[in-house]
Design a protein around this motif. Structure first.
Motif, short mmCIF file in Angstrom:
data_model
loop_
_atom_site.label_atom_id
_atom_site.label_comp_id
_atom_site.label_asym_id
_atom_site.label_seq_id
_atom_site.Cartn_x
_atom_site.Cartn_y
_atom_site.Cartn_z
N LEU A 30 28.00 22.89 7.46
CA LEU A 30 26.69 22.74 6.63
C LEU A 30 26.62 21.33 5.97
O LEU A 30 25.62 20.76 6.11
CB LEU A 30 26.95 23.90 5.69
N GLU A 31 27.91 20.82 5.65
CA GLU A 31 27.92 19.51 5.02
C GLU A 31 27.28 18.39 5.66
O GLU A 31 26.50 17.77 5.32
CB GLU A 31 29.17 19.08 4.41
N GLY A 32 27.73 18.32 7.07
CA GLY A 32 27.45 17.52 8.10
C GLY A 32 25.76 17.67 8.36
O GLY A 32 25.18 16.72 8.47
N LYS A 33 25.30 18.87 8.24
CA LYS A 33 23.62 18.93 8.41
C LYS A 33 22.97 18.53 7.32
O LYS A 33 21.97 17.72 7.40
CB LYS A 33 23.41 20.52 8.78
N LEU A 34 23.43 18.70 6.13
CA LEU A 34 22.90 18.31 4.83
C LEU A 34 22.92 16.51 4.93
O LEU A 34 22.02 15.93 4.33
CB LEU A 34 23.57 18.91 3.38
N ASP A 35 24.14 16.09 5.29
CA ASP A 35 24.46 14.69 5.22
C ASP A 35 23.26 14.09 6.19
O ASP A 35 22.52 13.09 6.03
CB ASP A 35 25.55 14.26 5.65
N ALA A 36 23.14 14.52 7.57
CA ALA A 36 22.37 14.14 8.39
C ALA A 36 20.73 14.32 7.98
O ALA A 36 20.07 13.30 8.15
CB ALA A 36 22.32 14.86 9.65
N GLN A 37 20.30 15.28 7.36
CA GLN A 37 19.16 15.39 6.70
C GLN A 37 19.03 14.34 5.80
O GLN A 37 17.71 13.91 5.60
CB GLN A 37 18.94 16.81 6.15
N ARG A 38 19.88 14.13 4.93
CA ARG A 38 19.57 13.05 3.91
C ARG A 38 19.50 11.72 4.43
O ARG A 38 18.68 10.97 3.99
CB ARG A 38 21.17 13.03 3.07
N ARG A 39 20.09 11.43 5.42
CA ARG A 39 20.08 10.24 6.40
C ARG A 39 18.61 10.00 6.91
O ARG A 39 17.87 8.94 6.85
CB ARG A 39 20.97 10.24 7.10
N ARG A 40 18.29 11.09 7.27
CA ARG A 40 17.00 11.43 8.10
C ARG A 40 16.01 10.74 7.01
O ARG A 40 14.78 10.09 7.15
CB ARG A 40 16.51 12.53 8.70
N ARG A 41 15.89 11.41 5.70
CA ARG A 41 14.83 11.47 4.93
C ARG A 41 14.88 9.92 4.18
O ARG A 41 13.96 9.47 4.01
CB ARG A 41 15.37 12.44 3.59
N ARG A 42 16.06 9.54 4.13
CA ARG A 42 16.07 7.95 3.75
C ARG A 42 15.34 7.04 4.63
O ARG A 42 14.75 5.91 4.54
CB ARG A 42 17.72 7.53 3.59
N ILE A 43 15.82 7.17 5.85
CA ILE A 43 15.10 6.53 7.02
C ILE A 43 13.52 6.73 6.97
O ILE A 43 12.74 5.54 7.17
CB ILE A 43 15.67 6.66 8.46
N ILE A 48 8.27 4.43 5.85
CA ILE A 48 6.96 4.70 5.25
C ILE A 48 6.63 3.34 4.22
O ILE A 48 5.57 2.77 4.26
CB ILE A 48 6.87 6.02 4.41
N THR A 49 7.81 3.02 3.42
CA THR A 49 7.72 2.17 2.60
C THR A 49 7.48 0.71 3.30
O THR A 49 6.45 -0.02 2.93
CB THR A 49 8.86 1.73 1.81
N SER A 50 8.08 0.60 4.54
CA SER A 50 8.02 -0.85 4.92
C SER A 50 6.38 -0.97 5.84
O SER A 50 5.84 -1.94 5.68
CB SER A 50 8.89 -1.06 6.19
N ILE A 51 6.03 0.39 6.15
CA ILE A 51 4.71 0.28 6.85
C ILE A 51 3.67 -0.07 5.83
O ILE A 51 2.61 -0.68 5.98
CB ILE A 51 4.48 1.79 7.53
N ALA A 53 4.02 -1.44 2.99
CA ALA A 53 4.18 -2.89 2.52
C ALA A 53 3.57 -3.92 3.46
O ALA A 53 2.85 -5.05 3.16
CB ALA A 53 5.80 -3.41 2.52
N VAL A 54 3.54 -3.68 4.86
CA VAL A 54 3.02 -4.41 5.92
C VAL A 54 1.46 -4.27 5.65
O VAL A 54 0.84 -5.32 5.54
CB VAL A 54 3.56 -4.11 6.91
N LEU A 55 1.12 -3.08 5.64
CA LEU A 55 -0.22 -2.95 5.40
C LEU A 55 -0.85 -3.60 4.24
O LEU A 55 -1.97 -4.31 4.16
CB LEU A 55 -0.67 -1.61 5.12
N ALA A 56 -0.12 -3.47 3.11
CA ALA A 56 -0.64 -4.17 1.74
C ALA A 56 -0.62 -5.89 1.91
O ALA A 56 -1.53 -6.33 1.60
CB ALA A 56 0.29 -3.92 0.65
N PHE A 57 0.30 -6.23 2.59
CA PHE A 57 0.34 -7.61 3.12
C PHE A 57 -0.80 -8.18 3.86
O PHE A 57 -1.62 -9.18 3.64
CB PHE A 57 1.71 -8.21 3.80
N VAL A 58 -1.20 -7.30 4.94
CA VAL A 58 -2.36 -7.86 5.67
C VAL A 58 -3.65 -7.54 4.84
O VAL A 58 -4.67 -8.56 5.02
CB VAL A 58 -2.41 -6.56 7.03
N VAL A 59 -3.74 -6.54 3.99
CA VAL A 59 -4.93 -6.40 3.22
C VAL A 59 -4.86 -7.53 2.31
O VAL A 59 -6.27 -8.12 2.12
CB VAL A 59 -4.84 -5.12 2.55
#
Lengths: 138, 178
Positions: A30-43, A48-51, A53-59
């Motif tokens: 269960l802990e392994g699954k929770l860790d994997a989910q946390r990593r996925r959410r961070r990624i 989303i943040t980098s996309i 930022a790129v959009l804001a830069f282009v605009v």
């Protein structure tokens, strides 16, 4: 004496008491699954943040570029093709009044590369060109 | 740590609180899983999957009802999903709905939880699932029919057959039924 009851009520009661201890690996899974989910959410978050930022830069770039171009053109106009700061009225001179024109001409020549003056011999006198033409015969 | 504090800490994704919650509720919930699934390994896999859903959706829990009841619903749904995935529920057939349920037998003896489990393990998957949902979870036939995608009559007939089979098992085990 024990009281008789419906057999399925007896099942219901014993069903509520049914407990089993999970193996020690259950929490680790269960802990392994929770860790994997946390990593996925961070990624996902960084993605989303980098996309964004790129959009804001282009605009921002699209908004700033025309302004920069205007500024560049204005600077070019000022340095390469300056607007006249003041005006001077040129008054045409009559042909009779040659002296000033010649003087101007002399000064222009003087401004060009200086040429050595041929002084001539010590017996000769250095005069202005128009004096030489008019009075040289004297 | 009381239940509310534990839930609040789990909402903050505090790993120690998550472990504490798992340790507090997993024995009862593994008991639930074992009633639906014969294999211990399957029951534990379903338990882990269900607790993963509990912990990742804990923000959806409102203090309106019992927290244990909320976890139990997730565990039961997960067990049913497992049974559907493994096609174990496909063979539940509708039998004659006019079948006579008869009177339930009565008993003086206690039936231990361990005995209950061994009796349930002898039932076919369809009987066992409907018996669990109706008798042990207290659901109505309409709810069971919607949950499993079967007709109400199928649910009723499976329950009657499950009861008959269980009474036969009890007699075989020399339980003094009347």
């Amino acid at each position: 004496m024990k009281k008789r009851r419906d057999v399925f009520d007896a099942f219901r009661e014993s069903g509520q008491q049914l407990k089993a201890t999970p193996s020690s690996s259950a929490w680790r899974k269960l802990e392994g699954k929770l860790d994997a989910q946390r990593r996925r959410r961070r990624i996902q978050f960084f993605g989303i943040t980098s996309i964004a930022a790129v959009l804001a830069f282009v605009v921002a770039l699209a908004a700033i570029l025309p302004l920069l171009d205007n500024a560049r053109q204005t600077a070019y106009a000022k340095t390469e093709n300056p607007a006249p700061q003041s005006f001077e009225t040129l008054i045409p001179v009559s042909e009779a009044d040659e002296a000033p024109i010649r003087a101007v001409e002399f000064s222009r020549q003087h401004e060009r590369a200086a040429r050595p003056i041929a002084e001539g011999s010590s017996g000769q006198k250095l005069v202005l060109a128009f004096q030489a033409e008019s009075g040289g015969s004297k | 740590m009381d239940e509310k504090t534990l839930i609040a800490a789990c909402k903050q994704e505090d790993r120690k609180a998550q472990q504490m919650l798992f340790e507090r509720y997993s024995p009862v919930m593994l008991g639930v899983c074992r009633r639906y699934l014969k294999r211990e390994e399957d029951a534990e896999d379903v338990l882990v999957e269900a607790f993963y859903k509990v912990l990742t959706n804990i923000n959806q829990f409102r203090d309106m009802g019992s927290f244990e009841g909320w976890i139990r619903r997730i565990v039961v749904n997960e067990a049913l999903m497992f049974l559907r995935r493994t096609h174990a529920l496909q063979h539940a057939q509708e039998l004659n709905p006019q079948i006579d349920a008869g009177e339930n037998a009565t008993i003086e003896e206690e039936i231990s939880a361990r005995e209950l489990l061994s009796f349930l393990e002898q039932l076919p998957t369809g009987y066992r699932t409907i018996f669990n949902l109706y008798i042990l979870e207290g659901m109505k036939h309409r709810e069971i029919a919607e949950l499993l995608g079967i007709s109400i009559n199928t649910s009723k007939s499976q329950l009657i057959l499950a009861k008959q089979r269980l009474q036969e098992i009890l007699i075989r085990q020399r339980y003094p039924l009347q």
